[in-house]
Design an enzyme around this catalytic site. Structure first.
Site, short mmCIF file in Angstrom:
data_model
loop_
_atom_site.label_atom_id
_atom_site.label_comp_id
_atom_site.label_asym_id
_atom_site.label_seq_id
_atom_site.Cartn_x
_atom_site.Cartn_y
_atom_site.Cartn_z
N HIS A 45 -35.76 -45.83 -50.16
CA HIS A 45 -35.68 -47.04 -49.92
C HIS A 45 -36.24 -47.50 -50.51
O HIS A 45 -36.68 -48.73 -51.69
CB HIS A 45 -37.46 -47.55 -48.37
CG HIS A 45 -38.45 -46.13 -49.48
ND1 HIS A 45 -37.62 -44.66 -49.66
CD2 HIS A 45 -39.18 -45.94 -49.66
CE1 HIS A 45 -38.92 -44.25 -50.09
NE2 HIS A 45 -39.94 -45.10 -51.28
N ASP A 46 -34.95 -46.68 -52.37
CA ASP A 46 -36.20 -47.27 -52.95
C ASP A 46 -34.48 -47.34 -54.07
O ASP A 46 -34.29 -48.24 -55.32
CB ASP A 46 -36.40 -45.90 -54.13
CG ASP A 46 -37.78 -45.28 -53.97
OD1 ASP A 46 -39.02 -46.43 -53.14
OD2 ASP A 46 -38.34 -44.33 -53.50
#
Ligand code: GLC
Ligand code: CA
Length: 572
Positions: free
Chosen positions: A328-329
């Site tokens: 998610h980063d």
């Protein structure tokens, strides 16, 4: 290497806010996860990691926790969570939550009390320091930009936040704070949680007392990576946490750990390591620059393979890394690691096979199994992520136009991975009925789960086969425990390695080039008197495979790999 229950499994990361919305508010929720467990089971998933769903003002999408023992209403209730645990258990799926304990939210009761009385008991849960002669305690730069110090209004003091100012750092030097955390962790594990992914954990040990380090940018501040290199003794905290929480529960723990020196890998993930596993970020951080995203360099296929091989070597005989191509980063893996010409289904499957067959615990990030791609942002208004906004602001300040600044943040923006999951070609990609919290990627009509499940040669089906192969009793032992031996390393844009187990060898081989490559496998096979036995997996359709392998003049094994072709072969 002692066998553990999780070794043969495949893990999957859910970013709950973007997974599936069941109540029409445009935000994914726990009920949404429950309703998709069958989908995950069909894929072959047996471990789930949920990004944070604790009570949170969501300044950093839940990585700012206001109460560790409550569920944020946007995601549901504790009853929903209990039901999720029970439903997952029925399907033999272990659930991990995200343990965010380097910092909490400034709306956590501990911090509120600390602000009321900075010198009191709760003040000591945080790092609160005097501002002397108008000077902040030190020149460290927050991960999200600017100083790590935020002045406390009405006082001559400031508190430390390595991330956003709404994420004050917890003071791990304080044994009372540590005990609070252990109690909370045990409470969750007693509830039936299988373990945790452990957020930003290397940050808990600061080099004290606070001092300046050489500035590395015009802002006079110093990157946290440099700072943390001066911190020693994190093992005392991590060992204590393991002994008081994870170990007695036999929990599965995956650390988000950056920059571990090679000689310390064993302390982290060895037999009695602090964690069960940690992510391999060698590929992820390759080409990064402390100057900002605009200065980052994208890895070539050869950079990628070298990083993978290095990590494989450093961890073999020590422990298990967790392998990813995205989270998610990060940008979507297929948009990041594949050259432009390779960004199609064949290329996506090739990358999938290459990382998935490495030794370690494979993680799939939601949507990766469909080949979801980076978003094409048309305006900064489509971006929600604080770190992207900060990066954008800096570029404007440096004189870039809005268009140029958007361009500069587009590739690395964390929102690339956070757009809603593409379930179908219906409105909002079938993620929700009303406006989603973040725009849906415009390619959802062609890339979506419904279409992928229906089609036999889809990326989804390929992942399904990879997962099944990992569990196939004929090969599992080699895939899970076998050594990784790089071969043909000098072949440009070819990634090839053996997985050598007890009495069995597999060859994983892939061509990242735009055209065919002819490889002589004789050296590889000869040493061990091996020959090709069987193709276990191929990203090319069978009818297109006719010329791939031949024994030339009855002499050498010659392998012809088409453009972007990738295979897993059994040797004997
Ligand atoms: C981790 C998370 C990231 C978050 C940060 C602060 O790196 O993965 O999303 O912003 O920690 O908690
Ligand atoms: Ca919802």
């Amino acid at each position: 290497m002692k066998k553990k229950w999780w070794h043969t499994k495949t893990a999957y990361q859910i970013y709950p806010k973007s997974f599936y919305d069941t109540n029409g508010d445009g935000i994914g929720d726990i009920q949404g996860i429950i309703s998709k467990l069958d989908y995950l089971q069909e894929l072959g998933i047996e471990i789930l990691w949920l990004s944070p769903i604790y009570l949170s003002p969501c300044a950093d999408q839940g990585y700012d926790v206001a109460d560790y023992c409550r569920i944020d209403p946007q995601f549901g209730t504790m009853e929903d969570m209990d039901r999720l645990l029970a439903e997952a258990k029925k399907r033999n799926i272990a659930v991990l939550m995200d343990l965010v304990v380097n910092h909490c939210s400034d709306e956590h009761i501990w911090f509120k009390k600390a602000l009321e009385d900075p010198d009191g008991e709760y003040g000591k849960y945080f790092y609160i320091e005097e501002i002397k002669d108008g000077k902040l305690p030190c020149n460290w730069r927050s991960y999200f930009g600017g100083s790590v110090w935020e002045p406390i209004p009405g006082t001559n003091k400031a508190y430390l936040h390595l991330f956003h100012k709404k994420q004050p750092d917890l003071n791990w030097e304080n044994p009372k704070l540590r005990q609070e955390i252990y109690t909370m962790v045990n409470w969750w594990l007693d509830k039936g949680l299988a373990g945790f992914r452990i957020d930003a954990i290397v940050n808990i040990k600061k080099p004290l007392p606070f001092t300046d380090y050489p500035a590395d940018r015009e802002d006079g501040l110093c990157d946290m990576g440099q700072v943390l290199a001066h911190a020693h003794g994190i093992g005392e905290f991590l060992g204590e946490m393991r002994d008081k929480t994870f170990a007695p529960h036999n929990a599965l723990t995956i650390g988000e750990v950056f920059n571990v020196p090679d000689e310390e890998v064993c302390d982290f993930i060895g037999e009695n390591g602090y964690f069960s596993s940690m992510f391999d970020f060698r590929e992820t951080v390759f080409g990064h620059s402390s100057l900002g995203w605009y200065a980052c360099r994208r890895p070539t296929p050869d950079d990628y393979k070298r990083c993978c091989f290095e990590s494989q070597e450093k961890s073999f005989g020590v422990g298990f890394l967790s392998n990813i191509i995205e989270n998610h980063d990060e940008p979507r893996g297929v948009s990041h690691y594949l050259p432009g010409y390779a960004q199609n289904e064949t290329g996506k499957k090739l990358l999938a096979a290459m990382y998935f067959m490495l030794r370690g615990l494979p993680f799939i990030y939601q949507g990766q199994e469909l080949g979801m791609e980076n978003h094409v942002f048309s305006s900064i208004d489509e971006i929600d992520d604080i770190s992207t906004k900060e990066e954008y602001r800096r570029y404007l300040e440096a004189g870039l136009t809005e268009d140029e600044a958007l361009q500069a943040v587009s590739h690395y923006s964390r929102d690339n991975a956070r757009t809603p999951f593409q379930w179908s070609d219906e409105e909002n990609a079938g993620f929700c009925t009303k406006t989603p919290w973040l725009p849906v990627n415009k390619n959802y009509k062609s890339i979506n789960a419904k279409e992928q499940i229906e089609r036999k040669d889809s990326v989804f089906r390929f992942y399904q086969k990879l997962i099944a192969l990992r569990k196939d009793s004929r090969y599992a032992d080699t895939i899970v425990y076998g050594q990784t031996i790089p071969v043909l390393v000098e072949e440009k844009d070819v990634m090839a390695y053996l997985r050598r187990g007890k009495g069995q060898t597999l060859l994983v081989i892939g061509n990242f080039r735009e055209d065919e490559v002819v490889l002589n496998l004789e050296n590889i096979l000869q040493n061990d008197q091996l020959r090709i036995k069987e193709v276990l997996l191929d990203n090319y359709p069978e009818n297109a495979r006719t010329a791939w392998l031949e024994k030339e003049n009855n002499k050498d094994w010659i392998c012809r790999l088409g453009a972007l072709q990738g295979m897993v072969l059994a040797l004997e």
